[in-house]
Design a protein around this motif. Structure first.
Motif, PDB file in Angstrom:
ATOM      1  N   ARG A   1      37.019 -68.641  55.609  1.00  0.00           N
ATOM      2  CA  ARG A   1      35.942 -68.201  54.710  1.00  0.00           C
ATOM      3  C   ARG A   1      34.911 -67.345  55.424  1.00  0.00           C
ATOM      4  O   ARG A   1      34.446 -66.348  54.881  1.00  0.00           O
ATOM      5  CB  ARG A   1      35.267 -69.411  54.055  1.00  0.00           C
TER       6      ARG A   1
ATOM      7  N   GLU B   1      35.547 -74.530  49.211  1.00  0.00           N
ATOM      8  CA  GLU B   1      34.778 -75.421  50.067  1.00  0.00           C
ATOM      9  C   GLU B   1      34.075 -76.452  49.196  1.00  0.00           C
ATOM     10  O   GLU B   1      33.459 -76.110  48.197  1.00  0.00           O
ATOM     11  CB  GLU B   1      33.736 -74.592  50.832  1.00  0.00           C
ATOM     12  N   ASN B   2      34.196 -77.713  49.557  1.00  0.00           N
ATOM     13  CA  ASN B   2      33.403 -78.725  48.849  1.00  0.00           C
ATOM     14  C   ASN B   2      33.028 -79.867  49.779  1.00  0.00           C
ATOM     15  O   ASN B   2      32.003 -79.806  50.440  1.00  0.00           O
ATOM     16  CB  ASN B   2      34.135 -79.231  47.594  1.00  0.00           C
ATOM     17  N   CYS B   3      33.858 -80.920  49.867  1.00  0.00           N
ATOM     18  CA  CYS B   3      33.368 -82.167  50.477  1.00  0.00           C
ATOM     19  C   CYS B   3      33.365 -82.131  51.999  1.00  0.00           C
ATOM     20  O   CYS B   3      32.622 -82.866  52.627  1.00  0.00           O
ATOM     21  CB  CYS B   3      34.189 -83.350  49.971  1.00  0.00           C
TER      22      CYS B   3
ATOM     23  N   VAL C   1      40.057 -79.280  47.645  1.00  0.00           N
ATOM     24  CA  VAL C   1      39.947 -77.892  47.152  1.00  0.00           C
ATOM     25  C   VAL C   1      40.216 -76.871  48.264  1.00  0.00           C
ATOM     26  O   VAL C   1      40.451 -75.701  47.989  1.00  0.00           O
ATOM     27  CB  VAL C   1      38.583 -77.592  46.493  1.00  0.00           C
TER      28      VAL C   1
ATOM     29  N   CYS D   1      37.924 -74.833  34.970  1.00  0.00           N
ATOM     30  CA  CYS D   1      36.950 -74.113  35.811  1.00  0.00           C
ATOM     31  C   CYS D   1      37.663 -73.385  36.925  1.00  0.00           C
ATOM     32  O   CYS D   1      37.218 -72.344  37.387  1.00  0.00           O
ATOM     33  CB  CYS D   1      35.865 -75.053  36.340  1.00  0.00           C
ATOM     34  N   GLY D   2      38.759 -73.937  37.396  1.00  0.00           N
ATOM     35  CA  GLY D   2      39.610 -73.234  38.350  1.00  0.00           C
ATOM     36  C   GLY D   2      39.311 -73.488  39.810  1.00  0.00           C
ATOM     37  O   GLY D   2      40.048 -73.026  40.682  1.00  0.00           O
ATOM     38  N   TYR D   3      38.235 -74.232  40.111  1.00  0.00           N
ATOM     39  CA  TYR D   3      37.830 -74.360  41.513  1.00  0.00           C
ATOM     40  C   TYR D   3      38.852 -75.140  42.334  1.00  0.00           C
ATOM     41  O   TYR D   3      39.042 -74.877  43.513  1.00  0.00           O
ATOM     42  CB  TYR D   3      36.457 -75.030  41.586  1.00  0.00           C
TER      43      TYR D   3
ATOM     44  N   LEU E   1      41.287 -83.391  43.963  1.00  0.00           N
ATOM     45  CA  LEU E   1      40.573 -83.847  42.769  1.00  0.00           C
ATOM     46  C   LEU E   1      40.393 -82.694  41.791  1.00  0.00           C
ATOM     47  O   LEU E   1      40.055 -81.582  42.182  1.00  0.00           O
ATOM     48  CB  LEU E   1      39.192 -84.382  43.146  1.00  0.00           C
TER      49      LEU E   1
ATOM     50  N   ARG F   1      38.277 -82.292  38.114  1.00  0.00           N
ATOM     51  CA  ARG F   1      37.391 -83.031  37.222  1.00  0.00           C
ATOM     52  C   ARG F   1      37.456 -82.491  35.787  1.00  0.00           C
ATOM     53  O   ARG F   1      36.879 -83.068  34.893  1.00  0.00           O
ATOM     54  CB  ARG F   1      35.971 -82.928  37.770  1.00  0.00           C
TER      55      ARG F   1
ATOM     56  N   ALA G   1      29.558 -70.525  44.921  1.00  0.00           N
ATOM     57  CA  ALA G   1      29.730 -71.046  46.286  1.00  0.00           C
ATOM     58  C   ALA G   1      30.384 -70.024  47.215  1.00  0.00           C
ATOM     59  O   ALA G   1      30.318 -70.152  48.431  1.00  0.00           O
ATOM     60  CB  ALA G   1      30.572 -72.324  46.256  1.00  0.00           C
TER      61      ALA G   1
ATOM     62  N   TYR H   1      31.660 -82.418  39.474  1.00  0.00           N
ATOM     63  CA  TYR H   1      32.145 -81.041  39.589  1.00  0.00           C
ATOM     64  C   TYR H   1      32.637 -80.796  41.016  1.00  0.00           C
ATOM     65  O   TYR H   1      32.082 -81.313  41.975  1.00  0.00           O
ATOM     66  CB  TYR H   1      31.047 -80.031  39.220  1.00  0.00           C
ATOM     67  N   THR H   2      33.716 -79.996  41.154  1.00  0.00           N
ATOM     68  CA  THR H   2      34.282 -79.821  42.500  1.00  0.00           C
ATOM     69  C   THR H   2      33.579 -78.728  43.295  1.00  0.00           C
ATOM     70  O   THR H   2      33.726 -78.669  44.515  1.00  0.00           O
ATOM     71  CB  THR H   2      35.788 -79.505  42.428  1.00  0.00           C
ATOM     72  N   GLU H   3      32.854 -77.852  42.605  1.00  0.00           N
ATOM     73  CA  GLU H   3      32.086 -76.842  43.343  1.00  0.00           C
ATOM     74  C   GLU H   3      30.663 -77.357  43.551  1.00  0.00           C
ATOM     75  O   GLU H   3      29.985 -77.693  42.582  1.00  0.00           O
ATOM     76  CB  GLU H   3      32.016 -75.530  42.547  1.00  0.00           C
ATOM     77  N   PRO H   4      30.189 -77.383  44.803  1.00  0.00           N
ATOM     78  CA  PRO H   4      28.811 -77.831  45.028  1.00  0.00           C
ATOM     79  C   PRO H   4      27.834 -76.906  44.291  1.00  0.00           C
ATOM     80  O   PRO H   4      28.181 -75.788  43.923  1.00  0.00           O
ATOM     81  CB  PRO H   4      28.627 -77.680  46.544  1.00  0.00           C
TER      82      PRO H   4
ATOM     83  N   GLY I   1      32.171 -73.663  39.131  1.00  0.00           N
ATOM     84  CA  GLY I   1      33.258 -74.619  39.322  1.00  0.00           C
ATOM     85  C   GLY I   1      32.916 -75.973  38.732  1.00  0.00           C
ATOM     86  O   GLY I   1      32.725 -76.948  39.439  1.00  0.00           O
TER      87      GLY I   1
ATOM     88  N   MET J   1      23.438 -74.272  49.608  1.00  0.00           N
ATOM     89  CA  MET J   1      24.546 -74.956  48.946  1.00  0.00           C
ATOM     90  C   MET J   1      24.448 -76.433  49.299  1.00  0.00           C
ATOM     91  O   MET J   1      24.159 -76.782  50.441  1.00  0.00           O
ATOM     92  CB  MET J   1      25.862 -74.351  49.459  1.00  0.00           C
TER      93      MET J   1
ATOM     94  N   THR K   1      28.003 -82.929  50.086  1.00  0.00           N
ATOM     95  CA  THR K   1      28.416 -84.065  49.257  1.00  0.00           C
ATOM     96  C   THR K   1      27.392 -85.186  49.328  1.00  0.00           C
ATOM     97  O   THR K   1      27.110 -85.857  48.327  1.00  0.00           O
ATOM     98  CB  THR K   1      29.804 -84.559  49.705  1.00  0.00           C
TER      99      THR K   1
END
Lengths: 157, 757
Positions: free
Chosen positions: A27, A37-39, A46, A98-100, A134, A136, B32, B200-203, B251, B280, B283
């Protein structure tokens, strides 16, 4: 640190800090934003990519571990004009909201299908293969249907 | 209708979504992903304690760090308080922190890692204060007051407030006392529901940049760009015309991205540093400082006659807002409509309280208040049926509202379909065999929900190639609602869906839209598109009349052409002609969903007293409970939902399947767990959302009982599917085990060991 690896079929050489993850390389250094990018703790999936064909979470994979290996991201599959059969199946079955999470889902599906060529997975197998990512929005049902359809399309050739 | 073909060709069909290819190939840019050249990264320092006085806040060491470009605290920002219902929320804590997670300072640096290290280098010294962590305790006369200055805050005039009570509302009618005095039986139960994250999966993410002339642009993943524009202008103390909000892609949101999250920190840091700044959430921030579903405690008392007819209901909703009111006053009040349920209730006396505590300022997660109140009323309906020896389906059918009945605010109900939804869901699940095996049982629940009002404007432009652009300020949050609105537009213009492009979600260029909330987007934007399409048909038919000499009324739009009197003129030709001579074809359409009239004597201090274009639905589930471990296995799940008219069945099923999955999480596994005001599970390992292996196949039955106002009779679709799962599952668990759980989530431990343990 100099990192040499194969990315979506092409040789790549980058200079990156030794503590960077593959996700940071993709990225930040390479501007490939399809890997999401998330957790950052390998729970949401993701950021899933393929490492030597097997699905992994790029957020906890040290870039150094990719030295000399092959990485496939969502950008390495089809593009909007020539979709990969898995991507086409996701569109046809309404599996994208949403597609993420979708790049990760598509790659998780590809990993399973590539490991089991010609095999038509049962619903439980598909759900197990996707359980690391995941979603949602969809409740997974149309994603599961899409993967089953993609398996059938790929098995037919 | 004037000029439109009668046969429906585009609406009602399972067409692919317009933004699908970009999403499935990873090309879609989300907030994001968004970046600008020279951009800095911001991080927020948040309070580690739930209630404390700030003794010292010193940023000098952090500011001196290499790579740090700017720091802002309460001392640097206007002393503004903002908020949806009550203006009680400061940008940063000033003298006191009110919950673990409240923002104290924000840092911009050249990398996110440096910004984070600088946050750690800020000297924050706190003196703990006595705190209150549940709504009941916050009502005690000697409870610590969250907002000693509450009376000085601006608030919606309708709200009744006092001390820790951010809002108190009431719905009542009939002679409740007499009804209880004459009752065959009276039932009273108490239910509790926890804080739950939208997931939601996008922060939440925002990039802010100031131009030289004092104009701000924020790219972010808000559900409400126009509301965001107004709130940012207020916080930054600049005219709203100088703020532009753009949503590149989002997202998921589910109500968790309605309110300002990180946008203001990005804007303040960008102003401080003179560079674009991105913020951003992590979690950990999401699970400590986002806008989760509010926790509630609901007491419900019901009087019935010998035949199981409801005589009266009485109850109290305690909804915990957390440190700031946010959506709490509205959610608490809506709890009452859901507690009444879609049931005839001759006498009613309900009270709702939205209460401050020293926990996270909660928000409005999908169908805010719906699942909590439905869990209470529908659990109790089964308890009543059991006690009276009645079938739970029969008890419901005896009491449900019918066409023309009055709703809780005295409004006349129309398009009522709850009996049909119940019957079809029960039939599909095989209701007659309610306990098919040991430890296996079936459960039912029904409810109703609103199609939220608020206005929508659209521009529609026809290009010289005959394609249309639908410019809307609405946000495509993922539901496919704007694909639905585009189907409506294509239908009305005689085009194919692929001829329509959707643009917007930019407050500078797009007409106003009330936003992605309240199951309203396809309904409201669809209706605005119909208005614009009617105007374009008029323009096109006038051009055709001028060209042929026939009267305008002779023409209709059909298959990409204006057709009539033996002529067939492609829309593209007329659009080209107009572009050469008349500035092109463009139209503006607006719509607002009207609220039905109601009886104001039935409601007190209620910000949303009546449901617009209500929808009705019923869920049925078949599950087993492992008697040893309490593990729940769902075998079958059926939803019968009245959608009025199914604009695109695929995306409606998508809403139902996704909503049920969220509802299963609410029912069985999801809770932000607190101990003494601190979150114990601020990560996705311990905050358990359902995976593909935890969710069953859902069978959707789309009931079409049209609304008067929606496009082709459509009703709001998006929120309802997450309302009934907790109650339906609770009732099935009770049928399977003989044991009832009164609090969410219904974990395996509670099912096997009871709720005391």
């Amino acid at each position: 640190m100099r990192l040499d690896f194969t990315l979506n079929g092409e040789a790549v050489a980058v200079e990156v800090p030794p503590d960077w993850t593959l996700l940071q390389v993709l990225r930040r250094e390479l501007g490939l934003l399809g890997t999401k990018e998330n957790c950052l703790e390998a729970e949401c999936g993701v950021c899933s990519v393929l490492l030597d064909g097997r699905v992994v979470n790029a957020c906890i994979l040290l870039a150094a571990q990719c030295q000399g290996r092959s990485v496939t991201t969502i950008e390495g599959l089809g593009d909007p004009e020539r979709l990969h059969p898995i991507q086409q199946a996701f569109l046809d079955h309404g599996a994208v909201q949403c597609g993420y999470c979708i790049p990760g889902m598509v790659l998780a599906a590809k990993s399973w299908l590539d490991e089991n060529p010609g095999r038509l997975p049962g619903e439980d197998e598909i759900r197990e293969a996707l359980a690391g990512t995941l979603c949602r929005c969809t409740g997974y049902q149309k994603i599961v249907d899409a993967v089953a359809a993609a398996a059938a399309a790929l098995a037919k050739g | 209708m004037d000029g439109v073909a009668t046969e429906r060709r585009v609406v009602g069909r399972r067409l692919p979504r317009l933004d699908g290819a970009g999403k499935v190939t990873g090309r879609m840019v989300y907030a994001a992903d968004f970046a600008l050249p020279g951009m800095l990264h911001g991080k927020v320092l948040r309070s580690p304690l739930p209630h404390a006085r700030i003794r010292r806040l010193d940023v000098a060491a952090a500011r001196a760090m290499a790579g740090v470009r700017g720091i802002v605290t309460a001392a640097d920002v206007p002393a503004v308080r903002y908020g949806t219902a009550v203006r009680d929320t400061p940008v940063f804590a000033t003298d006191r922190v009110l919950f673990q997670g409240q923002a104290v300072a924000a840092v911009a640096a050249t990398t996110p890692e440096i910004a984070e290290a600088a946050c750690r280098a800020i000297a924050l010294e706190l003196d703990p204060l006595p705190a209150v962590f549940d709504a009941e305790a916050a009502l005690a006369p000697d409870a610590p007051l969250l907002h000693p200055d509450w009376a000085s805050y601006a608030a919606l005039p309708v709200l009744a407030r006092e001390g820790n009570i951010a809002a108190r509302a009431r719905m009542r009618h009939g002679d409740v006392e007499a009804a209880f005095a004459s009752a065959h039986r009276i039932y009273e139960h108490r239910f509790a529901t926890p804080l739950q994250h939208p997931g939601y999966t996008e922060p939440r993410a925002a990039v802010a940049a100031w131009e030289g002339d004092g104009r701000l642009t924020v790219w972010c993943n808000t559900q409400l760009p126009f509301d965001m524009q107004a709130v940012l202008a207020e916080i930054l103390d600049i005219p709203s015309g100088r703020v532009r909000v753009v949503v590149p892609g989002i997202g998921g949101g589910f109500g968790g991205k309605l309110r300002v999250g990180v946008e203001h920190y990005a804007a303040l840091l960008a102003r401080r540093t003179g560079r674009p700044v991105k913020v951003m959430t992590t979690t950990e921030e999401e699970l400590t400082a986002a806008y989760p579903r509010q926790a509630t405690t609901i007491t419900l008392r019901t009087a019935v006659d010998r035949e199981g007819r409801l005589l009266a209901r009485q109850g109290r909703v305690l909804l915990e807002c957390g440190a700031f009111a946010n959506s709490g006053p509205g959610s608490a009040a809506i709890c009452m409509q859901i507690l009444v349920g879609p049931y005839r209730t001759p006498a009613l006396d309900l009270e709702s309280l939205a209460v401050y505590t020293n926990r996270v300022a909660a928000g409005s997660f999908r169908a805010p208040a719906g699942p909590m109140a439905n869990f209470a009323v529908e659990s109790q309906m089964d308890i009543i049926a059991e006690d009276l020896g009645m079938d739970p389906l029969d008890l419901r059918l005896r009491n449900v509202v019918r066409e023309g009945d009055l709703g809780p605010a005295g409004e006349a109900l129309a398009g009522v379909s709850v009996a049909e939804c119940l019957e079809r869901a029960a039939e599909a699940i095989g209701w007659r065999e309610r306990r098919p095996a040991p430890n296996r049982g079936k459960g039912l629940a029904c409810s109703w929900w609103m199609t939220t009002g608020g206005s929508s404007g659209v521009f529609v432009r026809l290009a010289p190639d005959g394609t249309a652009t639908l410019v809307s300020g609405a946000v495509e949050i993922g539901t496919g609602a704007l694909t639905g609105a585009a189907q409506v537009l294509a239908e009305e213009l005689g085009l194919e869906l692929e001829d329509v492009r959707v643009a917007g979600a930019d407050t500078r260029d797009a007409p106003f839209d009330y936003g992605a909330q309240g199951s309203r987007t396809a309904f409201s934007v669809g209706n605005a598109a119909r208005v614009a399409a009617a105007e374009l048909r008029r323009q096109l038919c006038a051009l055709a009349a001028r060209r042929t000499g026939l009267p305008q009324e002779a023409f209709r739009l059909e298959r990409r052409a204006v057709v009539g009197g033996g002529h067939r003129i492609p829309i593209a030709d007329l659009a080209r002609e107009s572009q050469l001579s008349g500035g092109g074809l463009i139209a503006h359409g607006t719509y607002i969903n009207p609220a039905p009239p109601y009886d104001p004597t039935r409601v007190e201090n209620h910000p949303l007293p009546v449901f617009n274009a209500p929808s009705f639905h019923a869920h049925a589930v078949d599950l087993s409970v492992d008697p040893g471990t309490g593990e729940v296995t769902i075998h079958d799940y059926v939803v019968a939902q009245d959608v009025g008219f199914a604009i695109n069945p695929t995306w409606i099923e998508g809403q139902i399947e996704g909503g049920v999955a969220q509802g299963i999480g609410e029912a069985l596994s999801e809770e932000i767990v607190y101990r003494e005001g601190r979150v114990l599970n601020a990560n996705l390992t311990d905050y358990k959302m359902p995976t593909a292996q935890d969710v069953p196949r859902v069978r959707s039955i789309l009931v079409e009982c049209p609304s008067a106002a929606g496009p082709y009779g459509a009703k709001g679709v998006g929120e309802p599917p997450c309302i009934e799962p907790p109650a339906a599952i609770a009732n099935a668990i009770a049928a399977a085990t003989g044991r009832r759980v009164f609090s969410l989530p219904m974990t395996a431990e509670k099912i096997v060991l009871g709720e005391g343990g």
